[in-house]
Motif scaffolding. Structure first.
Motif, short mmCIF file in Angstrom:
data_model
loop_
_atom_site.label_atom_id
_atom_site.label_comp_id
_atom_site.label_asym_id
_atom_site.label_seq_id
_atom_site.Cartn_x
_atom_site.Cartn_y
_atom_site.Cartn_z
N HIS A 197 32.77 45.50 35.61
CA HIS A 197 32.76 44.04 35.69
C HIS A 197 33.71 43.55 36.80
CE1 HIS A 197 32.11 40.00 34.13
NE2 HIS A 197 33.41 39.81 34.20
N CYS A 198 34.92 44.10 36.83
CA CYS A 198 35.89 43.69 37.85
C CYS A 198 35.42 44.08 39.25
CB CYS A 198 37.26 44.31 37.55
SG CYS A 198 38.08 43.59 36.13
N SER A 199 34.82 45.24 39.38
CA SER A 199 34.31 45.67 40.69
C SER A 199 33.22 44.73 41.18
CB SER A 199 33.76 47.09 40.61
OG SER A 199 34.78 48.00 40.35
N ILE A 259 42.64 31.47 54.49
CA ILE A 259 41.61 31.49 53.45
C ILE A 259 41.10 32.91 53.24
CG2 ILE A 259 39.24 30.77 52.90
CD1 ILE A 259 39.94 28.09 54.33
N ARG A 260 40.89 33.62 54.33
CA ARG A 260 40.44 35.02 54.27
C ARG A 260 41.45 35.87 53.51
NH1 ARG A 260 41.74 39.55 57.02
NH2 ARG A 260 40.10 41.11 57.31
N ASP A 261 42.73 35.70 53.84
CA ASP A 261 43.78 36.48 53.17
C ASP A 261 43.82 36.20 51.67
OD1 ASP A 261 44.49 37.65 55.56
OD2 ASP A 261 46.23 36.35 55.90
N ILE A 262 43.64 34.93 51.30
CA ILE A 262 43.63 34.57 49.88
C ILE A 262 42.46 35.24 49.17
CG2 ILE A 262 43.28 32.67 48.25
CD1 ILE A 262 44.87 30.91 50.29
N LEU A 263 41.28 35.16 49.77
CA LEU A 263 40.10 35.78 49.15
C LEU A 263 40.26 37.29 49.01
CD1 LEU A 263 37.25 33.73 50.85
CD2 LEU A 263 37.84 33.75 48.43
N SER A 318 40.42 39.44 45.53
CA SER A 318 39.54 40.60 45.32
C SER A 318 40.35 41.83 44.92
CB SER A 318 38.73 40.90 46.58
OG SER A 318 37.77 39.91 46.80
N ALA A 319 41.46 42.05 45.60
CA ALA A 319 42.31 43.20 45.28
C ALA A 319 42.90 43.06 43.88
CB ALA A 319 43.42 43.34 46.32
N ASP A 320 43.34 41.86 43.53
CA ASP A 320 43.91 41.63 42.20
C ASP A 320 42.86 41.84 41.11
OD1 ASP A 320 46.36 41.06 43.32
OD2 ASP A 320 46.17 38.89 43.11
N LEU A 377 46.06 45.88 32.77
CA LEU A 377 45.72 45.26 31.49
C LEU A 377 46.38 46.02 30.35
CD1 LEU A 377 43.93 43.02 30.30
CD2 LEU A 377 42.14 44.73 30.05
N HIS A 378 46.99 45.28 29.46
CA HIS A 378 47.63 45.87 28.28
C HIS A 378 47.07 45.15 27.06
CE1 HIS A 378 50.68 47.70 25.76
NE2 HIS A 378 50.87 46.51 25.23
N ILE A 379 46.46 45.90 26.17
CA ILE A 379 45.85 45.32 24.98
C ILE A 379 46.59 45.81 23.75
CG2 ILE A 379 43.76 45.19 23.57
CD1 ILE A 379 42.17 45.59 26.15
N GLU A 380 47.00 44.87 22.93
CA GLU A 380 47.65 45.21 21.67
C GLU A 380 46.72 44.83 20.54
OE1 GLU A 380 51.57 43.67 21.25
OE2 GLU A 380 52.19 44.36 23.22
N CYS A 381 46.59 45.71 19.59
CA CYS A 381 45.73 45.45 18.43
C CYS A 381 46.58 45.46 17.17
CB CYS A 381 44.64 46.50 18.32
SG CYS A 381 43.50 46.46 19.69
#
Length: 81
Positions: free
Chosen positions: A20-22, A52-56, A60-62, A70-74
């Protein structure tokens, strides 16, 4: 290990968070191409467009790195069984 799945809004099928992220990152990068095509010039030719290019590209990298950060706690650690 917990595997995070996301419903693809187009196909309604489950996909991994990484997939999904890709896909989001690639769509974000395609904006650069569309913008250059629309303006008929390279974004690096103009300082404001370069920003603008640098922001985009940063977004994308982020997005791509999200799965690594990502850290998920259950549940509650103090929760008894």
């Amino acid at each position: 290990m917990i595997e995070v799945k996301i419903v693809n809004p187009h196909s309604k099928e489950l996909e991994s968070l990484y997939t999904h992220c890709s896909r989001l990152s690639k769509r974000n990068n395609s904006v650069l191409y569309l913008l250059e095509s629309y303006l008929d010039k390279k974004l690096l030719d103009d300082p404001q467009l370069a920003e603008i290019r640098d922001i985009l590209l940063t977004v994308s990298a982020d997005i791509t790195k999200l799965t690594n950060h990502l850290h998920i706690e259950c549940g509650d650690e103090n929760e008894g069984l």
